[in-house]
Design a protein around this motif. Structure first.
Motif: not given
Length: 160
Positions: A116-117, A120-121, A126, A128, A135, A137, A140
């Motif tokens: 989990k970003y 940064d996503g 975000y 993945t 990688e 997603e 989203a």
């Protein structure tokens, strides 16, 4: 929630279906377009029988057509589905895009990492899946709260 586990937690294969939120169904869209058309015609009622009505009518119809076209385009763009299948040793994600093409990702379930970003996503929180050198997603199109809940659900499901 626009995602649902469709099998029992102890079943040999777990299936997760994800889809975007559909806030305006087809009947609601038809009612909205009709109401907009009716409200746009109210100011033109005093112009009945005058040549000015024929000057305004094409623009009114163009506005209603533009609204209908935009809503139809939005409806078609939301026709995304994702199906995550977790079997004994395999994790497989199949994404069906609005145009009907599919994208597939498969990995050994043991090596699958859920990431989990936070910031940064492309969207907050975000999520993945990573494995087999790729990688991908997942979810989203979900809301921020739904992605947070999905992250916890995915971690629990992959640990089983």
């Amino acid at each position: 929630m626009p995602y649902r586990w469709t099998s029992e937690p102890d079943a040999p294969t777990q299936l997760l279906h994800l889809w975007p939120h559909q806030s305006l169904p087809a009947r609601g869209m038809a009612a909205f377009v009709l109401a907009t058309f009716t409200l746009l015609l109210i100011p033109t009622m005093p112009l009945l029988g005058t040549p000015l009505l024929w000057g305004l009518l094409p623009f009114t119809l163009l506005a209603v057509w533009g609204l209908y076209f935009a809503l139809q385009h939005n409806y078609r763009a939301r026709q995304i589905t994702e199906l995550l299948s977790l079997s004994g040793s395999t994790a497989q994600l199949v994404r069906t895009n609005p145009k009907g093409d599919t994208q597939k990702w498969e990995c050994n379930r043991y090596w699958t990492q859920v990431t989990k970003y936070e910031k940064d996503g492309p969207v907050p929180h975000y999520i993945t899946l990573k494995g087999m050198g790729r990688e991908v997603e997942i979810g989203a199109f979900l809301s921020e709260d739904e992605r947070i809940a999905l992250y916890d659900d995915l971690n629990r499901a992959l640990r089983r």
